[in-house]
Design a protein around this motif. Structure first.
Motif, PDB file in Angstrom:
ATOM      1  N   PHE A   1      33.189  95.920  38.267  1.00  0.00           N
ATOM      2  CA  PHE A   1      33.931  95.804  39.524  1.00  0.00           C
ATOM      3  C   PHE A   1      35.391  95.453  39.225  1.00  0.00           C
ATOM      4  O   PHE A   1      35.921  94.435  39.678  1.00  0.00           O
ATOM      5  CB  PHE A   1      33.278  94.764  40.426  1.00  0.00           C
TER       6      PHE A   1
ATOM      7  N   SER B   1      29.215  92.352  35.949  1.00  0.00           N
ATOM      8  CA  SER B   1      30.573  91.805  35.930  1.00  0.00           C
ATOM      9  C   SER B   1      30.780  90.897  34.727  1.00  0.00           C
ATOM     10  O   SER B   1      29.832  90.493  34.049  1.00  0.00           O
ATOM     11  CB  SER B   1      30.843  91.025  37.221  1.00  0.00           C
TER      12      SER B   1
ATOM     13  N   GLY C   1      29.418  98.829  45.977  1.00  0.00           N
ATOM     14  CA  GLY C   1      30.680  98.400  46.553  1.00  0.00           C
ATOM     15  C   GLY C   1      30.977  99.093  47.866  1.00  0.00           C
ATOM     16  O   GLY C   1      30.108  99.675  48.514  1.00  0.00           O
TER      17      GLY C   1
ATOM     18  N   GLU D   1      36.292  96.539  48.229  1.00  0.00           N
ATOM     19  CA  GLU D   1      36.577  96.238  46.818  1.00  0.00           C
ATOM     20  C   GLU D   1      38.059  96.273  46.483  1.00  0.00           C
ATOM     21  O   GLU D   1      38.517  95.567  45.586  1.00  0.00           O
ATOM     22  CB  GLU D   1      35.894  97.262  45.909  1.00  0.00           C
TER      23      GLU D   1
END
Length: 384
Positions: free
Chosen positions: A362, A272, A103, A107
């Motif tokens: 995330f 994710s 990331g 983010e």
């Protein structure tokens, strides 16, 4: 501490060079395996690369990024890029939020809005935060350290100095991935200024001291360590490469945008809560904004260098050692590890534990509303 405003400005030459490289990609031969079975799916990657070359509007992404107030600070000799958003409320509480790999500061754009101005999202303005989002050394616009040895320990010291330089005498910290490690060290080394930390990931290098006689491993802890080992064997090749041969990998990823997209894009799918469909959670523009930050700053090599440094300085705790500031842990169901509460309680004072209904690694991008509400709830106790 010297601080100056910062704006992103990528040259037209760099944009044209990226598009040329994307269009000239030399594709690997397909193997007789199912999609994603052996890593990044070639069909998906070709589509993403084509979009990056022909349709993605970096200038629009750049304008969006530059709407955030960004700065560059000289902190103890290290230049640090950071976003600093002042809260909208009667008494905003300061929090430093740290990203990880793969990331970037990007983010947290939706999370930061919800923390900065909760009333705009139907929450209590008394829960407003001053949000500081630094880029880790070697990531995006934060230059790499001039000397070796910058792990989570040294970054935590930088963040403590940065927050003090911004005028915050006490503050909270939040992080996932590499940012979770930085937040843990902030709490352990700077407890005199850190009120508490909020984590949505437990660093894989976290090792509490185990006294087999007085506090043997529980069944959930044994299961966790077994599952952690199994995951590392099947899914952790990237981390082993980062931690042992980062420069070998960097030579390829810094030269090929298609290779960079394959290396990073696969993680956004695997880690994710997307049920195997990346665009179910992240738009192409979101993925490519993050990828473009790595590409235009040529920071992939310096970013993965932190895995090497963290391997040399893991988060190991001695018998009886405890982290004093309270800790909140947000457990997202599709996160890459699932530690039981007792594993954390061997070192941390767990003041809040939340089992989230959905979301993955995330969290700030996937579930900004859930994460923001949990952060507000935890830090409310320190506002008095």
């Amino acid at each position: 501490m010297h601080i100056e405003p910062f704006q992103i400005c990528v040259s037209d030459v760099e944009i044209a060079d990226l598009r040329r490289r994307l269009r000239d990609s030399r594709w690997a031969s397909a193997t007789p395996s199912g999609p994603w079975q052996q890593g990044t799916d070639t069909t998906w990657l070709r589509e993403l690369v084509k979009y990056w070359a022909d349709s993605f509007d970096w200038r629009a992404a750049e304008r969006g990024l530059n709407q955030q107030p960004q700065f560059m600070a000289n902190v103890n000799g290290q230049r640090v890029h950071f976003v600093h958003q002042r809260g909208v409320g009667p008494r905003p509480y300061p929090v430093v939020v740290t990203h990880g790999w793969p990331g970037s500061f990007f983010e947290f754009r939706e999370l930061a809005d919800r923390l900065r101005d909760p009333a705009a999202f139907g929450a209590d303005p008394n829960d407003a935060f001053d949000v500081v989002i630094p880029s880790l050394p070697g990531f995006a616009f934060s230059p790499a350290p001039a000397a070796a040895g910058t792990s989570a320990f040294q970054v935590a010291d930088l963040w403590a100095s940065l927050m003090r330089g911004l005028g915050y005498q006490r503050f909270g910290a939040q992080g996932g991935d590499l940012g979770a490690g930085v937040s843990v060290v902030l709490a352990s080394r700077h407890s005199q200024v850190v009120d508490g930390i909020h984590l949505n990931f437990l660093p894989t290098s976290y090792e509490p001291a185990i006294d087999a006689a007085d506090s043997p491993l529980t069944i959930p802890e044994q299961n966790y360590l077994r599952e952690k080992g199994e995951w590392a064997a099947l899914e952790g090749g990237y981390a082993h490469m980062h931690a042992t041969r980062p420069q070998t990998l960097a030579a390829s990823l810094n030269d090929s945008p298609a290779g960079l997209a394959a290396w990073i894009g696969e993680k956004f799918r695997a880690w994710s809560d997307c049920d195997g469909v990346i665009e179910g959670r992240f738009s192409k523009d979101e993925l490519l904004t993050n990828l473009s930050l790595y590409w235009y700053t040529q920071s992939i090599g310096t970013a993965i260098q932190m895995y090497w440094e963290n391997r040399l300085q893991p988060l190991r705790f001695t018998p009886g050692q405890r982290v004093l500031p309270p800790v909140s842990f947000a457990h997202f169901p599709k996160e890459i590890n699932h530690p039981p509460r007792e594993w954390l309680e061997r070192v941390f004072n767990i003041a809040q534990w939340t089992d989230m209904p959905r979301g993955g690694h995330f969290a700030a991008m996937e579930e900004p509303e859930l994460l923001a509400a949990d952060i507000r709830s935890f830090f409310r106790r320190f506002r008095h």
